[in-house]
Design a protein around this motif. Structure first.
Motif, PDB file in Angstrom:
ATOM      1  N   ASP A  12      35.797  36.235  30.472  1.00 32.16           N
ATOM      2  CA  ASP A  12      34.764  35.213  30.620  1.00 32.16           C
ATOM      3  C   ASP A  12      33.725  35.704  31.623  1.00 32.16           C
ATOM      4  OD1 ASP A  12      35.473  34.574  33.316  1.00 32.16           O
ATOM      5  OD2 ASP A  12      36.918  33.073  32.675  1.00 32.16           O
ATOM      6  N   THR A  13      32.649  34.966  31.781  1.00 33.92           N
ATOM      7  CA  THR A  13      31.526  35.424  32.619  1.00 33.92           C
ATOM      8  C   THR A  13      31.919  35.588  34.082  1.00 33.92           C
ATOM      9  OG1 THR A  13      30.775  33.136  32.824  1.00 33.92           O
ATOM     10  CG2 THR A  13      29.722  34.502  31.136  1.00 33.92           C
ATOM     11  N   THR A  14      32.811  34.759  34.591  1.00 38.94           N
ATOM     12  CA  THR A  14      33.250  34.892  35.983  1.00 38.94           C
ATOM     13  C   THR A  14      34.028  36.196  36.160  1.00 38.94           C
ATOM     14  OG1 THR A  14      33.396  32.492  36.213  1.00 38.94           O
ATOM     15  CG2 THR A  14      34.581  33.810  37.839  1.00 38.94           C
ATOM     16  N   GLN A  15      34.924  36.473  35.249  1.00 32.40           N
ATOM     17  CA  GLN A  15      35.695  37.714  35.321  1.00 32.40           C
ATOM     18  C   GLN A  15      34.790  38.928  35.155  1.00 32.40           C
ATOM     19  OE1 GLN A  15      38.304  36.630  32.117  1.00 32.40           O
ATOM     20  NE2 GLN A  15      40.013  36.187  33.506  1.00 32.40           N
ATOM     21  N   GLU A  16      33.828  38.818  34.255  1.00 31.29           N
ATOM     22  CA  GLU A  16      32.879  39.913  34.021  1.00 31.29           C
ATOM     23  C   GLU A  16      32.080  40.190  35.289  1.00 31.29           C
ATOM     24  OE1 GLU A  16      31.278  42.990  32.003  1.00 31.29           O
ATOM     25  OE2 GLU A  16      32.757  41.645  31.108  1.00 31.29           O
ATOM     26  N   ARG A  17      31.657  39.128  35.967  1.00 32.56           N
ATOM     27  CA  ARG A  17      30.869  39.285  37.206  1.00 32.56           C
ATOM     28  C   ARG A  17      31.712  39.930  38.312  1.00 32.56           C
ATOM     29  NH1 ARG A  17      27.181  41.410  39.045  1.00 32.56           N
ATOM     30  NH2 ARG A  17      26.629  40.856  41.129  1.00 32.56           N
ATOM     31  N   ILE A  18      32.983  39.561  38.410  1.00 33.58           N
ATOM     32  CA  ILE A  18      33.879  40.171  39.404  1.00 33.58           C
ATOM     33  C   ILE A  18      34.014  41.663  39.127  1.00 33.58           C
ATOM     34  CG2 ILE A  18      36.284  40.282  40.209  1.00 33.58           C
ATOM     35  CD1 ILE A  18      36.382  37.196  39.764  1.00 33.58           C
ATOM     36  N   LEU A  19      34.202  42.023  37.852  1.00 33.89           N
ATOM     37  CA  LEU A  19      34.299  43.430  37.456  1.00 33.89           C
ATOM     38  C   LEU A  19      33.029  44.180  37.820  1.00 33.89           C
ATOM     39  CD1 LEU A  19      35.671  45.814  35.980  1.00 33.89           C
ATOM     40  CD2 LEU A  19      34.707  44.897  33.854  1.00 33.89           C
ATOM     41  N   GLU A  20      31.874  43.630  37.465  1.00 33.61           N
ATOM     42  CA  GLU A  20      30.589  44.280  37.761  1.00 33.61           C
ATOM     43  C   GLU A  20      30.372  44.451  39.258  1.00 33.61           C
ATOM     44  OE1 GLU A  20      27.471  42.104  35.822  1.00 33.61           O
ATOM     45  OE2 GLU A  20      28.274  42.535  33.825  1.00 33.61           O
TER      46      GLU A  20
END
Length: 182
Positions: free
Chosen positions: A2-10
């Protein structure tokens, strides 16, 4: 993801990329080349110069210069990709070897330059010491300079041997690679 997980990864990747770029700056690698290396590190595929430029918001010329630098240091390699005319590049994932190549190239070059300079000065000072009209006080100053230069040459000989241990991987006998414990 999801977008929150994607942002943490980035965010995690961006932090590492920036840190790598700053650390590479210590070895005379420009920040932009360091950012390029970090960006390539986190790719799951090879990239073209155009893709690199787009990812970093930089010109193709800047990317070409950075890639050449990284290739000279054996940190990035050009690979052939079926069905495309553009060159593709990927990062060497062996961090130990990357450090060895970066350290060895930079330090060996600096060592060689410094040794040439010290040897030239040593020859000049030894000749000066043998002149007939030199005073005892000046001879003592020259002797002190000769002694310090000889100490410097001993250091550069040691440093050259240290570089040899990195290049031969003998260093790993003294400081073994070790897996992190979770």
């Amino acid at each position: 993801m999801d977008t929150t997980q994607e942002r943490i990864l980035e965010k995690a990747q961006e932090r590492v990329i920036e840190t790598l770029a700053r650390n590479m700056d210590l070895y005379g690698i420009t920040m932009s080349t360091g950012l390029l290396y970090g960006t390539l590190l986190f790719q799951d595929k090879s990239m073209t110069l155009d893709e690199m430029g787009e990812a970093l918001g930089m010109s193709k010329t800047s990317m070409s210069t950075g890639v050449r630098t990284l290739m000279d240091l054996n940190m990035v390699e050009k690979i052939w990709k079926k069905g495309t005319r553009k060159d593709h590049y990927e990062v060497n994932l062996d961090w130990y070897q990357n450090f060895i190549d970066l350290f060895s190239v930079k330090w060996r070059h600096a060592c060689e330059q410094n040794v040439v300079s010290l040897k030239k000065s040593l020859l000049e000072l030894r000749a000066l010491r043998e002149t007939e009209d030199i005073t005892e006080q000046d001879r003592e100053r020259v002797d002190l300079s000769i002694e310090r230069i000889e100490n410097g040459l001993e250091y550069y000989h040691w440093l050259s041997r240290l570089i040899d241990t990195f290049e031969s991987h003998e260093i790993f006998q003294f400081v073994p690679k070790k897996k992190l414990e979770s």
